[in-house]
Design a protein around this motif. Structure first.
Motif, PDB file in Angstrom:
ATOM      1  N   GLN A  53      56.376  39.349  33.305  1.00  0.00           N
ATOM      2  CA  GLN A  53      56.860  38.663  32.106  1.00  0.00           C
ATOM      3  C   GLN A  53      58.320  38.242  32.264  1.00  0.00           C
ATOM      4  OE1 GLN A  53      56.255  40.810  28.445  1.00  0.00           O
ATOM      5  NE2 GLN A  53      57.511  39.414  27.242  1.00  0.00           N
ATOM      6  N   LYS A  54      59.139  39.126  32.805  1.00  0.00           N
ATOM      7  CA  LYS A  54      60.548  38.781  33.015  1.00  0.00           C
ATOM      8  C   LYS A  54      60.676  37.604  33.981  1.00  0.00           C
ATOM      9  CE  LYS A  54      62.859  43.183  32.063  1.00  0.00           C
ATOM     10  NZ  LYS A  54      63.772  44.215  32.582  1.00  0.00           N
ATOM     11  N   ALA A  55      59.863  37.616  35.031  1.00  0.00           N
ATOM     12  CA  ALA A  55      59.902  36.517  36.000  1.00  0.00           C
ATOM     13  C   ALA A  55      59.485  35.211  35.340  1.00  0.00           C
ATOM     14  CB  ALA A  55      58.995  36.825  37.190  1.00  0.00           C
ATOM     15  N   ASP A  56      58.468  35.276  34.484  1.00  0.00           N
ATOM     16  CA  ASP A  56      58.004  34.068  33.796  1.00  0.00           C
ATOM     17  C   ASP A  56      59.096  33.496  32.898  1.00  0.00           C
ATOM     18  OD1 ASP A  56      55.728  32.231  33.074  1.00  0.00           O
ATOM     19  OD2 ASP A  56      56.192  33.019  31.084  1.00  0.00           O
ATOM     20  N   GLU A  57      59.840  34.345  32.232  1.00  0.00           N
ATOM     21  CA  GLU A  57      60.939  33.884  31.379  1.00  0.00           C
ATOM     22  C   GLU A  57      61.995  33.157  32.205  1.00  0.00           C
ATOM     23  OE1 GLU A  57      62.262  37.411  29.461  1.00  0.00           O
ATOM     24  OE2 GLU A  57      60.518  37.557  28.119  1.00  0.00           O
ATOM     25  N   GLU A  58      62.301  33.691  33.383  1.00  0.00           N
ATOM     26  CA  GLU A  58      63.282  33.037  34.246  1.00  0.00           C
ATOM     27  C   GLU A  58      62.719  31.748  34.831  1.00  0.00           C
ATOM     28  OE1 GLU A  58      66.560  34.167  34.645  1.00  0.00           O
ATOM     29  OE2 GLU A  58      65.821  35.333  32.961  1.00  0.00           O
ATOM     30  N   ILE A  59      61.420  31.740  35.136  1.00  0.00           N
ATOM     31  CA  ILE A  59      60.785  30.536  35.682  1.00  0.00           C
ATOM     32  C   ILE A  59      60.882  29.382  34.689  1.00  0.00           C
ATOM     33  CG2 ILE A  59      58.520  29.523  36.241  1.00  0.00           C
ATOM     34  CD1 ILE A  59      57.880  32.170  37.684  1.00  0.00           C
ATOM     35  N   GLN A  60      60.719  29.667  33.407  1.00  0.00           N
ATOM     36  CA  GLN A  60      60.826  28.611  32.393  1.00  0.00           C
ATOM     37  C   GLN A  60      62.240  28.022  32.392  1.00  0.00           C
ATOM     38  OE1 GLN A  60      57.981  27.547  31.160  1.00  0.00           O
ATOM     39  NE2 GLN A  60      57.122  29.286  32.294  1.00  0.00           N
ATOM     40  N   LYS A  61      63.238  28.850  32.577  1.00  0.00           N
ATOM     41  CA  LYS A  61      64.618  28.356  32.664  1.00  0.00           C
ATOM     42  C   LYS A  61      64.793  27.499  33.915  1.00  0.00           C
ATOM     43  CE  LYS A  61      66.776  32.280  30.270  1.00  0.00           C
ATOM     44  NZ  LYS A  61      67.766  33.378  30.394  1.00  0.00           N
ATOM     45  N   VAL A  62      64.210  27.959  35.014  1.00  0.00           N
ATOM     46  CA  VAL A  62      64.324  27.211  36.265  1.00  0.00           C
ATOM     47  C   VAL A  62      63.657  25.848  36.124  1.00  0.00           C
ATOM     48  CG1 VAL A  62      63.631  27.148  38.688  1.00  0.00           C
ATOM     49  CG2 VAL A  62      64.500  29.270  37.707  1.00  0.00           C
ATOM     50  N   LYS A  63      62.475  25.814  35.527  1.00  0.00           N
ATOM     51  CA  LYS A  63      61.765  24.541  35.333  1.00  0.00           C
ATOM     52  C   LYS A  63      62.595  23.573  34.510  1.00  0.00           C
ATOM     53  CE  LYS A  63      56.923  25.998  35.726  1.00  0.00           C
ATOM     54  NZ  LYS A  63      55.635  26.140  34.993  1.00  0.00           N
ATOM     55  N   GLN A  64      63.215  24.087  33.441  1.00  0.00           N
ATOM     56  CA  GLN A  64      64.047  23.225  32.599  1.00  0.00           C
ATOM     57  C   GLN A  64      65.202  22.648  33.400  1.00  0.00           C
ATOM     58  OE1 GLN A  64      63.535  22.084  29.707  1.00  0.00           O
ATOM     59  NE2 GLN A  64      65.517  21.375  28.953  1.00  0.00           N
TER      60      GLN A  64
END
Length: 374
Positions: A169-180
């Motif tokens: 879950q933590k990785a997914d939250e960071e991935i969303q930031k990276v995608k943006q």
């Protein structure tokens, strides 16, 4: 065992490599260098790897990361066959990360994962490795190599350790930031190419944005820019497709009315309706039963984060649906600490632009700081 520097000086003097008059000066210089290295730990030869590691762990838990790092590195470098050889690499990475030395942290996390991929701490190390790369990444208008490494590394948390829900879950939250950030990078490059009238190059970036980050908030802006480029390239059919997709999926886009005018000129007057895509999932509200007394509503705050900083100008991921308006002042936090305030000057469909209004004493706004909407 380390060779005393006095022994080295004596050998140099014996071989007439060092005049007697220079010996004192060199001793002083070496003492300064040793002090400058910050080697303040007191480790005895009789101490075991367990004792040294536990001392380092104690300093780490106390928040003295400079000292803890020296103990962990000592165990790693002097006890190569120790059962602590792995965990000291992990904690060395943690100490470097806490000290904001993200390049050094990444080296230790990567070393730990290379030797101990199945260790219980491996999911944490994989996540922190991605976070270290993310911390080293440059703004969306700069080279994105480190951001791409963060993206790949964080995805591997989900691929290699799917059972560790906390760090998935933590990785997914960071991935969303990276995608943006990656999406914003593609858009800014495409916008630059358009200003240079390099419409084909601009479209190459925009198509990549729409294919790789279709759920990005900036994808709607990408569709409009894509349609404009096709119009300037005299490719009406491709322009129709992009503009039609925009007005169907984002009927409330700030350029939707302009897109409809372009479509009318292209002979498209009957626009089929399609369900608009939600750019951010909102929490549904539950209505109170009419028989129950109305309960006081709890104040809800939206929040976003700083995506990019250019001198006194910042970009955030907040848009109108988050409740912001031009001229609004917003507070910027890092964890629970107020860093400063910003004033919104421009709002686009996928991001907003603000000017820094004030800063707390000794503080600077950084990328990924949280922006609170009152």
């Amino acid at each position: 065992m380390a060779v005393p520097f006095s022994f080295v000086i004596a050998k140099m003097m014996k071989k007439q490599m060092l005049p007697m008059s220079s010996a004192g000066a060199l001793c002083g210089l070496l003492l300064i260098l040793l002090v400058g290295c910050g080697s303040t730990v007191d480790i005895m030869d009789s101490q075991t790897d367990t004792e040294i590691f536990e001392q380092g762990k104690q300093y780490y838990e106390q928040g003295d990361y400079k000292k803890s790092l020296q103990y962990f590195l000592y165990v790693k470098d002097h006890f190569l066959r120790s059962s602590y050889a792995g965990i000291t690499r992990f904690y060395a990475g943690e100490s470097y990360f806490a000290l904001k030395k993200y390049e050094d942290a990444a080296i230790e996390y990567k070393s730990f994962l290379s030797f101990f991929p199945n260790d219980p701490y491996a999911p944490v190390a994989q996540y922190k490795l991605g976070a270290s790369y993310l911390k080293q990444s440059l703004g969306p208008d700069r080279d994105q190599t480190m951001l791409q490494k963060a993206f790949t590394t964080l995805q591997e948390v989900q691929q290699k350790y799917p059972d560790n829900q906390e760090y998935v879950q933590k990785a997914d939250e960071e991935i969303q930031k990276v995608k943006q950030k990656l999406a914003l990078h593609e858009y800014l490059v495409a916008e630059f190419y358009r200003k240079e009238e390099r419409y084909t190059s601009s479209n190459h970036r925009l198509r990549y944005l729409l294919e790789q980050f279709p759920e990005s908030r900036i994808s709607s802006d990408g569709l409009y820019l894509l349609g404009q480029n096709y119009l300037d390239l005299d490719q009406p059919e491709e322009a129709k497709q992009s503009l039609l997709q925009l007005v169907q999926q984002y009927p409330n886009h700030e350029h939707a009315s302009d897109a409809r005018k372009y479509l009318a000129k292209l002979g498209v007057t009957d626009i089929p309706q399609a369900a608009p895509l939600l750019q951010r999932t909102e929490t549904p509200t539950t209505e109170q039963p009419s028989s129950s007394p109305a309960q006081p509503t709890q104040e809800v705050h939206s929040e976003g984060y700083i995506v990019l900083i250019r001198e006194n100008t910042v970009f955030t991921d907040l848009i109108r649906t988050d409740g912001i308006r031009e001229g609004m002042n917003l507070e910027v936090y890092r964890e629970e600490k107020l860093i400063g305030t910003i004033r919104i000057v421009e709002i686009h469909e996928g991001f907003s632009i603000a000017e820094i209004e004030s800063l707390a004493s000794g503080m600077m706004i950084q990328e990924e700081d949280t922006v609170i909407v009152p």
